[in-house]
Design a protein around this motif. Structure first.
Motif, PDB file in Angstrom:
ATOM      1  N   THR A  15       0.832  -1.208   0.000  1.00 50.48           N
ATOM      2  CA  THR A  15       0.000   0.000   0.000  1.00 50.48           C
ATOM      3  C   THR A  15       0.866   1.258   0.000  1.00 50.48           C
ATOM      4  O   THR A  15       0.853   2.043  -0.947  1.00 50.48           O
ATOM      5  CB  THR A  15      -0.952  -0.010   1.205  1.00 50.48           C
ATOM      6  N   ASP A  16       1.649   1.443   1.062  1.00 46.37           N
ATOM      7  CA  ASP A  16       2.532   2.602   1.103  1.00 46.37           C
ATOM      8  C   ASP A  16       3.645   2.476   0.063  1.00 46.37           C
ATOM      9  O   ASP A  16       4.171   3.481  -0.419  1.00 46.37           O
ATOM     10  CB  ASP A  16       3.128   2.761   2.501  1.00 46.37           C
ATOM     11  N   GLY A  17       3.970   1.231  -0.284  1.00 47.97           N
ATOM     12  CA  GLY A  17       4.957   1.033  -1.350  1.00 47.97           C
ATOM     13  C   GLY A  17       4.486   1.597  -2.674  1.00 47.97           C
ATOM     14  O   GLY A  17       5.268   2.170  -3.439  1.00 47.97           O
ATOM     15  N   LEU A  18       3.188   1.445  -2.976  1.00 45.40           N
ATOM     16  CA  LEU A  18       2.639   2.013  -4.207  1.00 45.40           C
ATOM     17  C   LEU A  18       2.718   3.536  -4.182  1.00 45.40           C
ATOM     18  O   LEU A  18       3.095   4.169  -5.178  1.00 45.40           O
ATOM     19  CB  LEU A  18       1.193   1.559  -4.396  1.00 45.40           C
ATOM     20  N   PHE A  19       2.371   4.136  -3.050  1.00 41.81           N
ATOM     21  CA  PHE A  19       2.434   5.597  -2.925  1.00 41.81           C
ATOM     22  C   PHE A  19       3.863   6.082  -3.189  1.00 41.81           C
ATOM     23  O   PHE A  19       4.081   7.043  -3.943  1.00 41.81           O
ATOM     24  CB  PHE A  19       1.966   6.022  -1.529  1.00 41.81           C
ATOM     25  N   HIS A  20       4.839   5.402  -2.581  1.00 37.97           N
ATOM     26  CA  HIS A  20       6.248   5.765  -2.762  1.00 37.97           C
ATOM     27  C   HIS A  20       6.677   5.585  -4.222  1.00 37.97           C
ATOM     28  O   HIS A  20       7.351   6.449  -4.800  1.00 37.97           O
ATOM     29  CB  HIS A  20       7.111   4.891  -1.843  1.00 37.97           C
ATOM     30  N   GLN A  21       6.257   4.484  -4.825  1.00 38.61           N
ATOM     31  CA  GLN A  21       6.618   4.221  -6.222  1.00 38.61           C
ATOM     32  C   GLN A  21       6.089   5.307  -7.150  1.00 38.61           C
ATOM     33  O   GLN A  21       6.808   5.826  -8.015  1.00 38.61           O
ATOM     34  CB  GLN A  21       6.061   2.863  -6.650  1.00 38.61           C
ATOM     35  N   VAL A  22       4.828   5.675  -6.967  1.00 36.45           N
ATOM     36  CA  VAL A  22       4.233   6.722  -7.798  1.00 36.45           C
ATOM     37  C   VAL A  22       4.931   8.057  -7.562  1.00 36.45           C
ATOM     38  O   VAL A  22       5.171   8.828  -8.501  1.00 36.45           O
ATOM     39  CB  VAL A  22       2.720   6.831  -7.522  1.00 36.45           C
ATOM     40  N   PHE A  23       5.281   8.335  -6.318  1.00 35.46           N
ATOM     41  CA  PHE A  23       6.008   9.572  -6.009  1.00 35.46           C
ATOM     42  C   PHE A  23       7.310   9.629  -6.800  1.00 35.46           C
ATOM     43  O   PHE A  23       7.641  10.659  -7.414  1.00 35.46           O
ATOM     44  CB  PHE A  23       6.286   9.666  -4.510  1.00 35.46           C
ATOM     45  N   ASP A  24       8.072   8.539  -6.795  1.00 35.99           N
ATOM     46  CA  ASP A  24       9.339   8.522  -7.528  1.00 35.99           C
ATOM     47  C   ASP A  24       9.124   8.714  -9.027  1.00 35.99           C
ATOM     48  O   ASP A  24       9.887   9.421  -9.695  1.00 35.99           O
ATOM     49  CB  ASP A  24      10.075   7.206  -7.274  1.00 35.99           C
ATOM     50  N   GLU A  25       8.091   8.073  -9.564  1.00 33.14           N
ATOM     51  CA  GLU A  25       7.807   8.195 -10.993  1.00 33.14           C
ATOM     52  C   GLU A  25       7.501   9.636 -11.383  1.00 33.14           C
ATOM     53  O   GLU A  25       8.014  10.154 -12.380  1.00 33.14           O
ATOM     54  CB  GLU A  25       6.615   7.302 -11.367  1.00 33.14           C
ATOM     55  N   ASN A  43      13.170  16.588  -4.297  1.00 32.84           N
ATOM     56  CA  ASN A  43      12.228  15.628  -3.739  1.00 32.84           C
ATOM     57  C   ASN A  43      12.933  14.713  -2.763  1.00 32.84           C
ATOM     58  O   ASN A  43      14.138  14.461  -2.884  1.00 32.84           O
ATOM     59  CB  ASN A  43      11.544  14.830  -4.857  1.00 32.84           C
ATOM     60  N   GLU A  44      12.208  14.250  -1.781  1.00 32.52           N
ATOM     61  CA  GLU A  44      12.740  13.309  -0.805  1.00 32.52           C
ATOM     62  C   GLU A  44      11.591  12.489  -0.246  1.00 32.52           C
ATOM     63  O   GLU A  44      10.435  12.918  -0.298  1.00 32.52           O
ATOM     64  CB  GLU A  44      13.460  14.040   0.336  1.00 32.52           C
ATOM     65  N   THR A  45      11.915  11.317   0.280  1.00 29.80           N
ATOM     66  CA  THR A  45      10.914  10.469   0.921  1.00 29.80           C
ATOM     67  C   THR A  45      11.379  10.146   2.332  1.00 29.80           C
ATOM     68  O   THR A  45      12.556   9.839   2.545  1.00 29.80           O
ATOM     69  CB  THR A  45      10.710   9.168   0.129  1.00 29.80           C
ATOM     70  N   GLN A  46      10.455  10.222   3.289  1.00 27.15           N
ATOM     71  CA  GLN A  46      10.770   9.908   4.676  1.00 27.15           C
ATOM     72  C   GLN A  46       9.735   8.937   5.227  1.00 27.15           C
ATOM     73  O   GLN A  46       8.564   8.980   4.837  1.00 27.15           O
ATOM     74  CB  GLN A  46      10.796  11.177   5.532  1.00 27.15           C
ATOM     75  N   ILE A  47      10.191   8.076   6.135  1.00 32.47           N
ATOM     76  CA  ILE A  47       9.258   7.205   6.852  1.00 32.47           C
ATOM     77  C   ILE A  47       8.429   8.086   7.781  1.00 32.47           C
ATOM     78  O   ILE A  47       8.956   8.958   8.467  1.00 32.47           O
ATOM     79  CB  ILE A  47      10.021   6.127   7.639  1.00 32.47           C
ATOM     80  N   ILE A  48       7.122   7.876   7.833  1.00 33.61           N
ATOM     81  CA  ILE A  48       6.204   8.808   8.462  1.00 33.61           C
ATOM     82  C   ILE A  48       6.511   9.063   9.930  1.00 33.61           C
ATOM     83  O   ILE A  48       6.377  10.197  10.406  1.00 33.61           O
ATOM     84  CB  ILE A  48       4.734   8.348   8.280  1.00 33.61           C
TER      85      ILE A  48
END
Length: 504
Positions: free
Chosen positions: A196-206, A216-221
């Motif tokens: 679920t959160d993996g999909l959100f992260h994947q789309v963000f990177d795309e 851009n950056e990604t952080q664990i909530i």
């Protein structure tokens, strides 16, 4: 590709037809702060035409459990823009949350909450913070799909969709591009919720790859929320899913010291709703002491949304100048930085007297120099090859020995299916579980094809057909097992679409 224009960014021509706005005065302090806000909009030359609608307490109490009448839906769908004061939902069962109803029914997929420090006039430890939280507004756990499955266990489904992810992430980057923001931070928990959160992260990177000019950056909530609370000046635009966004947007507003002063925008493809984030405060209703700033800021976002950015800047700068001048309502009044304690209506008059002025201490608003308009491409679904590999069967069983249920299920003579494992609350308990693991009456039993496993350390699955699952369920029923739910296990284009069990 066809796109939806979500911000009508353009040069204002106030000779054009006025923008019709569905205006809800709300409950409690709502009518007072709405009157103050509309007075400011009129004085500033906002080219809008209010059409009043009734939402909230009186509608509920008239016998409408939704809090909104059918003709009100018609007005909203005709006008496309809502400016809403806080409403009251009566206590007790049977009353639905109108805010949730509006957001879901109207497809308001993005909740946008800008929060800026107003130090020293509003006390905060972070005088430089200027953060925009963009929260997905329709799905996640807030889809509200819950079931009690056994005596001991209830579940809530976390729904994350690719179109939902694409819309909200795209909106965040488009918002940053239009309004000159430098960085977008994605917050997820995909170290645990890998699909679920993996999909959100994947789309963000795309999507991030399409905006190389924006950091851009990604952080664990969990650590991201902690860092946001400790150092909000390091953040610019934050995008996340519904539940996380609900939490961190309140964190940001609280540490800014201005929960009652923040406005909120709820953006959809066809309709947009603008509101203050605070409640209806019935305890001070009718006293002309409420701070209208939250609704004023919501109306500023509304004007920017419909293309009247020059007027939006004019009002925002006059509001900031009024705060600087020390004319404060009771909630932010203080001896050190306030000049006069003013009423709701007096605060509006002070803002009106400063229309055309810029603030000295604060950075002035300059939305009129935004770059273009926000556009969201129409979602285009890709075809994927879907293969059925097995089934998770959830069983209500009151025993507490995993070996007992494991051995019984292993002996089920189902058509070319075998028991692979059993988990309880997500922990593998058969085969090879630990006696210390506490087990409830909710058992997830995974059945897969009867094939030889290759000792490579990689789980082996093979294609099955639905008839095998039907035969299995029939056998389980015959043997007296209480099947409460099934989840089919699929592969999409060769990629596993389900989580592995511990030790697989």
């Amino acid at each position: 590709m066809k796109s939806s224009v979500l911000h009508q960014k353009s040069n204002e021509n106030l000779n054009e037809t006025a923008v019709k706005v569905a205006v809800a005065k709300g409950d409690g302090i709502g009518p007072e702060i709405m009157d103050a806000t509309l007075k400011i909009l009129e004085a500033a030359g906002a080219n809008i035409e209010p059409e009043y609608i009734q939402l909230g307490e009186q509608v509920y109490l008239s016998g409408n459990s939704a809090g909104i009448a059918k003709d009100t839906w018609d007005i909203i769908n005709r006008n496309k823009i809502i400016l809403k004061a806080p409403i009251t939902t009566p206590q007790g069962k049977g009353y639905k949350s109108l805010n949730v109803t509006l957001r879901k029914s109207l497809g308001l997929f993005a909740n946008v909450r800008p929060v800026t420090a107003l130090y020293p006039y509003v006390e905060t430890n972070f005088p430089q913070m200027d953060v925009v939280v963009i929260r997905e507004n329709e799905e996640d756990l807030y889809a509200g799909i819950e079931h009690q499955q056994t005596q001991d266990v209830v579940q809530c489904l976390k729904l994350i969709t690719r179109p939902g992810c694409e819309k909200i992430v795209r909106y965040a980057f488009e918002y940053a591009r239009v309004y000159g923001r430098k960085k977008v931070t994605c917050m997820v928990k995909d170290n645990i919720m890998k699909l679920t959160d993996g999909l959100f992260h994947q789309v963000f990177d795309e999507i991030a790859a399409e905006y190389p000019e924006i950091q851009n950056e990604t952080q664990i909530i969990d650590i991201g929320a902690a860092r946001l609370a400790a150092n909000p000046e390091n953040y610019d635009v934050v995008v996340t899913s519904n539940l996380y966004g609900d939490i961190i947007s309140d964190i940001v507003a609280e540490i800014a010291g201005s929960v009652g002063m923040a406005g909120s925008a709820n953006i959809g493809t066809n309709v947009a709703m603008f509101e203050a984030i605070h409640g209806s405060a019935p305890d001070i209703s009718g006293q002309n002491i409420a701070n209208p700033s939250g609704l004023i800021n919501a109306s500023i976002s509304m004007l920017a949304h419909v293309g009247q950015t020059t007027i939006a800047d004019k009002i925002k700068n006059a509001w900031l100048a009024t705060i600087e001048a020390g004319f404060h309502t009771a909630d932010i009044y203080g001896e050190e930085n306030s000049k006069k304690k003013v009423s709701t209506s007096e605060f509006a008059d002070e803002i009106i007297s400063r229309l055309g002025q810029d603030p000295n201490h604060f950075v002035g608003s300059n939305m009129a120099k935004g770059k273009g308009k926000i556009e969201i491409p129409e979602y285009k679904r890709k075809s994927e090859n879907k293969v059925l590999l097995g089934v998770d069967v959830f069983i209500d069983w009151k025993g507490n020995n995993p070996e007992e249920i494991g051995q019984a299920l292993s002996q089920i003579n189902a058509f070319k299916l075998k028991l692979k494992m059993i988990t309880n609350r997500g922990v593998k308990v058969f085969p090879g579980g630990m006696k210390e693991t506490y087990c409830t009456d909710h058992w997830r039993c995974r059945f897969v094809a009867k094939i030889a496993e290759i000792n490579t350390g990689v789980p082996v699955y093979a294609q099955i057909n639905f008839e095998q699952i039907v035969a299995l369920l029939s056998k389980l029923h015959t043997k007296g097992f209480d099947v409460i739910k099934t989840e089919n296990l699929y592969e999409f284009d060769g990629k596993r679409g389900f989580s592995l069990g511990q030790g697989e």
